[in-house]
Design an enzyme around this catalytic site. Structure first.
Site, PDB file in Angstrom:
ATOM      1  N   PHE A  27       0.811  -1.222   0.000  1.00  0.00           N
ATOM      2  CA  PHE A  27       0.000   0.000   0.000  1.00  0.00           C
ATOM      3  C   PHE A  27       0.845   1.275   0.000  1.00  0.00           C
ATOM      4  CE2 PHE A  27      -1.946  -3.224   2.904  1.00  0.00           C
ATOM      5  CZ  PHE A  27      -2.768  -3.809   1.962  1.00  0.00           C
ATOM      6  N   GLY A  51      -0.192  -8.680  -3.894  1.00  0.00           N
ATOM      7  CA  GLY A  51      -1.452  -9.231  -3.455  1.00  0.00           C
ATOM      8  C   GLY A  51      -2.597  -8.940  -4.400  1.00  0.00           C
ATOM      9  N   ALA A  78      -0.602  -3.198 -14.231  1.00  0.00           N
ATOM     10  CA  ALA A  78      -1.361  -3.864 -15.291  1.00  0.00           C
ATOM     11  C   ALA A  78      -1.243  -3.104 -16.599  1.00  0.00           C
ATOM     12  CB  ALA A  78      -2.826  -3.997 -14.883  1.00  0.00           C
ATOM     13  N   LEU A 112      -9.117  -6.587 -17.039  1.00  0.00           N
ATOM     14  CA  LEU A 112      -8.400  -7.797 -17.452  1.00  0.00           C
ATOM     15  C   LEU A 112      -8.961  -9.041 -16.790  1.00  0.00           C
ATOM     16  CD1 LEU A 112      -4.770  -6.360 -17.367  1.00  0.00           C
ATOM     17  CD2 LEU A 112      -6.129  -6.882 -19.395  1.00  0.00           C
ATOM     18  N   LYS A 126     -12.567 -11.107 -11.665  1.00  0.00           N
ATOM     19  CA  LYS A 126     -12.537 -11.612 -10.288  1.00  0.00           C
ATOM     20  C   LYS A 126     -11.546 -10.825  -9.436  1.00  0.00           C
ATOM     21  CE  LYS A 126     -13.007 -16.005  -9.390  1.00  0.00           C
ATOM     22  NZ  LYS A 126     -12.790 -17.477  -9.219  1.00  0.00           N
ATOM     23  N   LYS A 149      -6.726   1.107 -17.403  1.00  0.00           N
ATOM     24  CA  LYS A 149      -6.466   2.306 -16.605  1.00  0.00           C
ATOM     25  C   LYS A 149      -5.922   1.984 -15.213  1.00  0.00           C
ATOM     26  CE  LYS A 149      -9.836   5.447 -18.728  1.00  0.00           C
ATOM     27  NZ  LYS A 149     -11.012   6.302 -18.459  1.00  0.00           N
ATOM     28  N   GLY A 150      -6.234   0.853 -14.663  1.00  0.00           N
ATOM     29  CA  GLY A 150      -5.775   0.533 -13.312  1.00  0.00           C
ATOM     30  C   GLY A 150      -6.868   0.775 -12.285  1.00  0.00           C
ATOM     31  N   GLY A 193      -6.376  -0.427  -8.687  1.00  0.00           N
ATOM     32  CA  GLY A 193      -5.907  -0.772  -7.350  1.00  0.00           C
ATOM     33  C   GLY A 193      -6.274   0.230  -6.275  1.00  0.00           C
ATOM     34  N   GLU A 194      -6.427   1.494  -6.651  1.00  0.00           N
ATOM     35  CA  GLU A 194      -6.689   2.527  -5.641  1.00  0.00           C
ATOM     36  C   GLU A 194      -8.025   3.247  -5.834  1.00  0.00           C
ATOM     37  OE1 GLU A 194      -2.322   4.238  -4.804  1.00  0.00           O
ATOM     38  OE2 GLU A 194      -2.629   3.339  -6.769  1.00  0.00           O
TER      39      GLU A 194
END
Length: 772
Positions: free
Chosen positions: A257, A484, A527, A664, A667, A735-736, A738-739
Site C-alpha cells: 500500500f 497481493g 497492469a 483484465l 474476479k 487504466k488501473g 488498485g486505488e
C-alpha cells in the site's frame, strides 16, 4: 483477444498461497543466517548522549551490538524528496523537472545512526545481531540510552504552513485560472469549509523485513519490495557497485500500500551488519517499529471555497491542501492536481502547502493524493447541493465535463455520469427523500450519501521477456511485483490471450532485480504498463514467426507477405483469408521455440521519462499529456444507519460503479475495488493513528488498537464494472483499479451521516461521540 481477457479467472498463485508454499522475502533462510533487531529512540527530539550496551552484550545468544560508532560500512541513500519541489511531487513531472531530477530512492532524507541526532520517536539507535530472533530482540530491549531532550511537536500547525513552490517554479503546486474572487462574487451559494484527516499507517499483513548475504563482492538482498529495480539501483549506488553485483529478490509481497516502495534505513543497516558479521543476517521489524521506521499517510487539512449559480454551475473553485511533513523533507502528495481535474469551472485556484512536525517522513499510502482530498471535495459538493436544494447526483451532472478544466485537453474517456446512473439503479437512489432525518427504521436514523471516485492513469515504460515453446508452454519474465493484487494471473492472461494458450500453460516469474525492467508497483501502473510490455512481446512473437513461415516453401502462409499477417487470439491470419495456429506455425520452424523482449513506450513518453524509469525512478507520462487527460472514474452510494439513542453507526449497504477501461480479470478486479471500498469504511469510521502530543509519538502502534473494519462492520458490498473502451491510454486500454475503490467512500459515508442526522462532520474518523 481470446476469452481470457475481461473474464473471471481464478488466481494462478492461489494454490501456493492457501497451502503455504508461496515464498515471501522473510521465508528465504540462507545457510548460517543470523538474526537482527532494532533498538529505537524513546524520545522524539534531542541528542543521544550515551548508550550502555553491556547488558545486551551479556544476553545469551547475542553476538554483536552495533552503534553508530561501531557499525562499519553503513551507507545511506539519497531520499526521494531530497531533490526539491520537483521531486516532492509523485506525479506529474514535466520534461525539465525530470532532467533536473536529483532525488534518490531513499524513504527519507534523514538517516539515523549517522550521528547523535534524534529527530523522531522510534528512530533506530542500535542494531543487535544474535543467534536467534528472540535473543536479538531481548538484547535490543536491554540497551539503555541517555538523551539531551529538546522540545518537540507531532501535530502540525496549519497556521504555520508554507507553499510548495511559487509561480514558474511551482511545479504545478500553485495553479490559478480565471479569477476566483470574481467567481465567488457572482455565486448564488458558496461553501467555505475545512475538512481534516488524521495520521494513518499501512499495517500490511506481511511485516517489514530484510535479509542480506554477502559473498565476496556480491550481495543478495531478500526484501518485500514494490520496486526491486529501485532497491537494487539504490543499494548498488550506495556501495559503488555495479548493479549486476547486487541481486534483489521479492517474489511475493504480503500487502504494501506504499509502505514498501523505497530504500529504508533498516535495509541498509541489515546489509552493513551482514557485511560486518561475515554471515547472512535477517531482520523482521516488530509491529510497533513499523509505525516509525517507514512511511505513513500524513495528517491534512483540506480548505475549499466553492461557488455556484442557481442552476448549480460552478462559478469558483478554490482548494488549499495543507499536509504534515517531517522537519527534513518536503513530502507532498499533490491532491490538488486531482481535485482541479474533477468538475468544470471557469475560475480555479489550487495550492499545496506543508506544515512541519517531528516525525519520520510520510509517504505514499493507498490513493495518497486522493483519499483525503476527495473526502473534502465530495463533502463540500454535498454541502453545496444542500444549499442549492439540488439532488447531489444532479449537481455532479451539471458540472461534468469532457475536457480537463485547467489543461484544456479532452479526457481520453470519462464515464463518470454513466457510473452514477449505474450505481443509482443498483442502490435505489430514487427512494431517497431529500429532507434531513426523514428516513427512519424504528430507532435507526437512515441516511443515503454519494460521492465521486477518480484515479489518474499513470503510464511508465516497461519491458518483458516472453519465451514460447511448440510444446504449448510460455514463459514470461519481468521485474514486476505481486503485492497481493493478482499480477501473476493477469500477466498469464495477457500472454494466453495473444498466444492462444491456456492460462495455466503460461508460467510467470517476477520479483527479481535482474529481470527486464518493470515499473514500481504503485500508482495503479502495473497492469497498464507491464501488461502492455507482455502484450507487445506476444505481438513480436507473432511477427517473427509469420516472417519465418511465409518464407517456407510450403504451408498455409507460404509466400504471404509477412506485413499482411496479423496475430489474433493465437492464430496467424493473412489479409487474403489464409490462417495457421501460432503454435502449429512455431512447431514448423527449425527450433520450435522463440524468445523476445517486449517493450511498452507510450507516444507521450519522452526519452527522459524512459531513462528515469529505467534508473529506478518514476518517469510517468500522465495523467495529463499534451493530447489527453487520462483518469478512471467511479461513483459510490452508501446507506448509513445511526441509532437514535446509542448513536451507534452502521453501514449496511455500500455500492460502487466504476469505469476503468479494459478489465483484465473481473474476479481480481472485483476484489481490488471491494477491498478499496472496505478500506474506505475504515477511513471513515475506524482508522486513525493516535498521537501522544506531550511526547510527540504515535500511541496505538499495534493492530489490536489501530482499528480497521471487521466482518461485523461490512454488510452488503456491491461492485459494478462498466464496459469502457480507451484506445489512447495503452494498447490494452487498461487504466488501473488498485486505488480507485477507496477514493469516494469516506465522503459518501459522511454525507449519509448528515442526511440521517443533520450533523455535518468534517473530520475523520467519524465516531459515536460525534453523534451526541
Amino acid at each position: 483477444m481470446a476469452q481470457t481477457i475481461n473474464t473471471a479467472v481464478t488466481r494462478t498463485d492461489a494454490p501456493r498461497k492457501v497451502t503455504g508454499t508461496a515464498t515471501y522475502a522473510a521465508d528465504f533462510m540462507p545457510a548460517g543466517m543470523l538474526h537482527g533487531a532494532l533498538a529505537t529512540s524513546s524520545v522524539a527530539v534531542g541528542t543521544l548522549t550515551g548508550m550502555d550496551i553491556s547488558k545486551a552484550e551479556a544476553e545469551p545468544g547475542v553476538l554483536a551490538v552495533f552503534t553508530r560508532e561501531t557499525l562499519p560500512d553503513y551507507k545511506s541513500v539519497k531520499g526521494f524528496y531530497a531533490g526539491g519541489p520537483g521531486s516532492a511531487s509523485f506525479w506529474p513531472m514535466n520534461e525539465s523537472q525530470l532532467r533536473s531530477y536529483s532525488a534518490g530512492p531513499g524513504s527519507a532524507s534523514f538517516w539515523p545512526m549517522e550521528d547523535a541526532r534524534i529527530r523522531y520517536a522510534g528512530q533506530p539507535i542500535a542494531y543487535v545481531v544474535a543467534e536467534t530472533a528472540a535473543a536479538a530482540r531481548r538484547g535490543a530491549q536491554l540497551i539503555e540510552a541517555t538523551y539531551d531532550i529538546a522540545e518537540s511537536t507531532i501535530a502540525m500547525d496549519p497556521a504555520d504552513s508554507f507553499v510548495i513552490g511559487a509561480g514558474d517554479d511551482s511545479d504545478g503546486m500553485v495553479i490559478t485560472k480565471g479569477d476566483v474572487a470574481e467567481g465567488l462574487s457572482v455565486a448564488t451559494q458558496i461553501v467555505d469549509s475545512e475538512y481534516v484527516t488524521p495520521f494513518q499507517h499501512h499495517n500490511p499483513m506481511e511485516m517489514f523485513s530484510a535479509t542480506a548475504e554477502w559473498r565476496g563482492d556480491r550481495l543478495t538482498v531478500w526484501m518485500p519490495s514494490q520496486s526491486v529495480k529501485t532497491l537494487r539501483s539504490g543499494i548498488a549506488k550506495a556501495y559503488d557497485m555495479s548493479e549486476t553485483s547486487v541481486r534483489v529478490i521479492s517474489p511475493f509481497v504480503g500487502g504494501a500500500f506504499g509502505s514498501k516502495a523505497g530504500v529504508t534505513p533498516y535495509t541498509m543497516l541489515t546489509i552493513a551488519a551482514a557485511k560486518a558479521m561475515g554471515a547472512p543476517v535477517r531482520l523482521i521489524v516488530t509491529r510497533p517499529q513499523m509505525y516509525t521506521v517507514a512511511t505513513f499517510r500524513p495528517e491534512s487539512v483540506q480548505r475549499f471555497r466553492i461557488g455556484a449559480d442557481a442552476a448549480g454551475k460552478l462559478t469558483a473553485f478554490e482548494h488549499i491542501e495543507i499536509s504534515q511533513t517531517s522537519q527534513f523533507d518536503a513530502v507532498v502528495n499533490p491532491g490538488t492536481h486531482i481535485t482541479r481535474a474533477m468538475y468544470a469551472c471557469p475560475n480555479i485556484h489550487t495550492e499545496q502547502r506543508l506544515s512541519r512536525s517531528d516525525t519520520n517522513s510520510g509517504g505514499f499510502m493507498r490513493a495518497p493524493n486522493e483519499m483525503q482530498t476527495f473526502f473534502g471535495l465530495e463533502s463540500a459538493m454535498d454541502e453545496l447541493a444542500i444549499k442549492l436544494g439540488m439532488d447531489p447526483v444532479e449537481l455532479r451532472r451539471v458540472n461534468d465535463t469532457d475536457r480537463h478544466p485547467v489543461a484544456d485537453v479532452p479526457f481520453s474517456s470519462r464515464s463518470l455520469m454513466e457510473s452514477y446512473d449505474a450505481v443509482a439503479d443498483s442502490f435505489g437512489w430514487a427512494n431517497r427523500t431529500p429532507e434531513v432525518g426523514s428516513m427512519t427504521d424504528g430507532d435507526w436514523l437512515v441516511g443515503y450519501g454519494c460521492a465521486t471516485a477518480t484515479y489518474p492513469t499513470n503510464i511508465l515504460a516497461s519491458n518483458a521477456r516472453v519465451r514460447m515453446h511448440s510444446t504449448g508452454e510460455a514463459y514470461i519474465e519481468l521485474a514486476a511485483h505481486d503485492v497481493g493484487t493478482g499480477t501473476y494471473t493477469i500477466m498469464a492472461q495477457i500472454a494466453a490471450a495473444r498466444l492462444g494458450l491456456p492460462v495455466e500453460a503460461c508460467d510467470v516469474v517476477m520479483g527479481e532485480g535482474d529481470m527486464p525492467v518493470a515499473p514500481l508497483a504503485g500508482g495503479s501502473t502495473t497492469a497498464a504498463s507491464a501488461g502492455s510490455a507482455v502484450h507487445d512481446a506476444c505481438l513480436k512473437i507473432g511477427r517473427q514467426i509469420a516472417a519465418q513461415v511465409s518464407a517456407m516453401s510450403e504451408g498455409p502462409l507460404s509466400g504471404v507477405d509477412p506485413a499482411a499477417i496479423t496475430l489474433e487470439n493465437g492464430v496467424l491470419k493473412a489479409s487474403g483469408g489464409q490462417s495457421q495456429p501460432l503454435i502449429e506455425a512455431l512447431a514448423s520452424t527449425a527450433t520450435g521455440q522463440i524468445e523476445v523482449i517486449g517493450e511498452f513506450r507510450h507516444k507521450a513518453m519522452t526519452d527522459q521519462m524512459i531513462k528515469t524509469t529505467f534508473q529506478g525512478g518514476y518517469g510517468s507520462a500522465g495523467p495529463v499529456t499534451p493530447e489527453m487527460a487520462m483518469f478512471a472514474f467511479g461513483a459510490e452510494m452508501v446507506e448509513v444507519r445511526v441509532h437514535r439513542w446509542t448513536h451507534e453507526i452502521r453501514v449496511p449497504r455500500l455500492h460502487g460503479a466504476f469505469a476503468a477501461g479494459t478489465i483484465l480479470n473481473r474476479k481480481t478486479a472485483h476484489s481490488q475495488l471491494m477491498g478499496g471500498m472496505i478500506w474506505g469504511i475504515g477511513s471513515a469510521l475506524h482508522e486513525v493513528t493516535e498521537i501522544d502530543t506531550p511526547r510527540a509519538r504515535f500511541l496505538n502502534t499495534n493492530i489490536a488498537e489501530y482499528l480497521i473494519p471487521v466482518n461485523a462492520d461490512v454488510r452488503e458490498i456491491r461492485v459494478e464494472m462498466l464496459d469502457e473502451r480507451d484506445d489512447y491510454v495503452n494498447p490494452l486500454g487498461v487504466k488501473g483499479i488498485g486505488e480507485l475503490g477507496i477514493v469516494g467512500t469516506a465522503a459518501a459515508i459522511a454525507n449519509a451521516v448528515y442526511h440521517a442526522t443533520g450533523k455535518r462532520l468534517r473530520h475523520l474518523p467519524i465516531r459515536t461521540s460525534d453523534m451526541v
